[in-house]
Design a protein around this motif. Sequence first.
Motif, mmCIF file in Angstrom:
data_model
loop_
_atom_site.group_PDB
_atom_site.id
_atom_site.type_symbol
_atom_site.label_atom_id
_atom_site.label_comp_id
_atom_site.label_asym_id
_atom_site.label_seq_id
_atom_site.Cartn_x
_atom_site.Cartn_y
_atom_site.Cartn_z
ATOM 1 N N LEU A 63 0.831 -1.204 0.000
ATOM 2 C CA LEU A 63 0.000 0.000 0.000
ATOM 3 C C LEU A 63 0.865 1.253 0.000
ATOM 4 C CD1 LEU A 63 -2.727 1.442 0.173
ATOM 5 C CD2 LEU A 63 -2.594 1.208 2.668
ATOM 6 N N LEU A 64 1.935 1.246 0.777
ATOM 7 C CA LEU A 64 2.826 2.403 0.822
ATOM 8 C C LEU A 64 3.412 2.687 -0.557
ATOM 9 C CD1 LEU A 64 4.512 4.598 2.152
ATOM 10 C CD2 LEU A 64 6.109 2.820 2.930
ATOM 11 N N VAL A 65 3.922 1.669 -1.211
ATOM 12 C CA VAL A 65 4.516 1.854 -2.534
ATOM 13 C C VAL A 65 3.460 2.318 -3.535
ATOM 14 C CG1 VAL A 65 5.630 0.681 -4.468
ATOM 15 C CG2 VAL A 65 6.376 0.207 -2.130
ATOM 16 N N ALA A 66 2.299 1.688 -3.510
ATOM 17 C CA ALA A 66 1.236 2.060 -4.446
ATOM 18 C C ALA A 66 0.797 3.503 -4.232
ATOM 19 C CB ALA A 66 0.046 1.115 -4.282
ATOM 20 N N THR A 67 0.742 3.936 -2.989
ATOM 21 C CA THR A 67 0.316 5.309 -2.707
ATOM 22 C C THR A 67 1.360 6.312 -3.186
ATOM 23 O OG1 THR A 67 -0.872 4.478 -0.760
ATOM 24 C CG2 THR A 67 -0.584 6.848 -0.926
ATOM 25 N N ILE A 68 2.630 5.992 -3.018
ATOM 26 C CA ILE A 68 3.685 6.857 -3.554
ATOM 27 C C ILE A 68 3.560 6.957 -5.076
ATOM 28 C CG2 ILE A 68 6.177 7.095 -3.897
ATOM 29 C CD1 ILE A 68 6.561 5.789 -1.133
ATOM 30 N N LEU A 69 3.322 5.832 -5.723
ATOM 31 C CA LEU A 69 3.213 5.822 -7.183
ATOM 32 C C LEU A 69 1.968 6.555 -7.676
ATOM 33 C CD1 LEU A 69 4.254 2.141 -8.018
ATOM 34 C CD2 LEU A 69 5.653 4.207 -8.200
ATOM 35 N N SER A 70 0.961 6.691 -6.822
ATOM 36 C CA SER A 70 -0.299 7.309 -7.252
ATOM 37 C C SER A 70 -0.218 8.827 -7.363
ATOM 38 C CB SER A 70 -1.433 6.924 -6.293
ATOM 39 O OG SER A 70 -1.287 7.574 -5.034
ATOM 40 N N ALA A 71 0.868 9.423 -6.895
ATOM 41 C CA ALA A 71 1.017 10.876 -6.992
ATOM 42 C C ALA A 71 0.963 11.310 -8.455
ATOM 43 C CB ALA A 71 2.338 11.313 -6.361
ATOM 44 N N GLN A 72 0.072 12.245 -8.760
ATOM 45 C CA GLN A 72 -0.123 12.752 -10.117
ATOM 46 C C GLN A 72 -0.380 11.619 -11.113
ATOM 47 O OE1 GLN A 72 2.367 16.096 -11.350
ATOM 48 N NE2 GLN A 72 3.158 16.250 -9.269
ATOM 49 N N SER A 73 -1.020 10.575 -10.633
ATOM 50 C CA SER A 73 -1.426 9.467 -11.481
ATOM 51 C C SER A 73 -2.826 9.063 -11.035
ATOM 52 C CB SER A 73 -0.437 8.301 -11.360
ATOM 53 O OG SER A 73 -0.726 7.284 -12.300
#
Length: 217
Positions: free
Chosen positions: A39-49
Amino acid sequence: MGYTLPVTDRQRSLELCQAVLGLFPAAACELDYRTPWELLVATILSAQSTDIRVNTVTPELFRRWPTPHALARAPLEELEDVVRATGLYRNKARAIRECARIVVSRHGGEVPRDLDAMLELPGVGRKTANVVLGEAYGIPAGIAVDTHVRRVSRRLGLTTETAPERIEANLEALVAREWWHSFSLRLVLLGRRICTARRPACDTCSLSGRCPKVGLP
């Protein structure tokens, strides 16, 4: 921090917040994950996506590097290729690899349960920390403010602020702490499905009769 509403406006805002909490009974995080780390990694990747885009990337990402220990050793160019579709891929690849290294070296490979420790991780701001702590651990550290929460809360007249930290403080003054994560989830869904940026579907919104529609014609 924030502003003080007149009594009548505060009462209206409290009632609107209660109404928001009644929306989307099955509200849930729309990022796919199995562990706090994912979840942490996915949330970081979700920035401006978008969550949809991130969900197309993370299966391959976690197949190749399933743990913080593995991701900490990932070749940067390979990592960039895998996360490319989420945008800003060079910055994100560096951030999640460095995040993995710190999670391993300082936290024994476990995502910390403390807000201050979360905020020390690369790529993690208050929004990401609040999402992970609330969703993965059930810890109401704060209301996560993304672009949807910002837009919808301003249209509802719950805040006049523009800075995420100040919006967060205003909303937290209106919602009981144990509901912070649920409230954020529902504002996000409201923003995605009804109160969209360009063409909000006010005629289908159950809040329309009491929403001040700030900023709308």
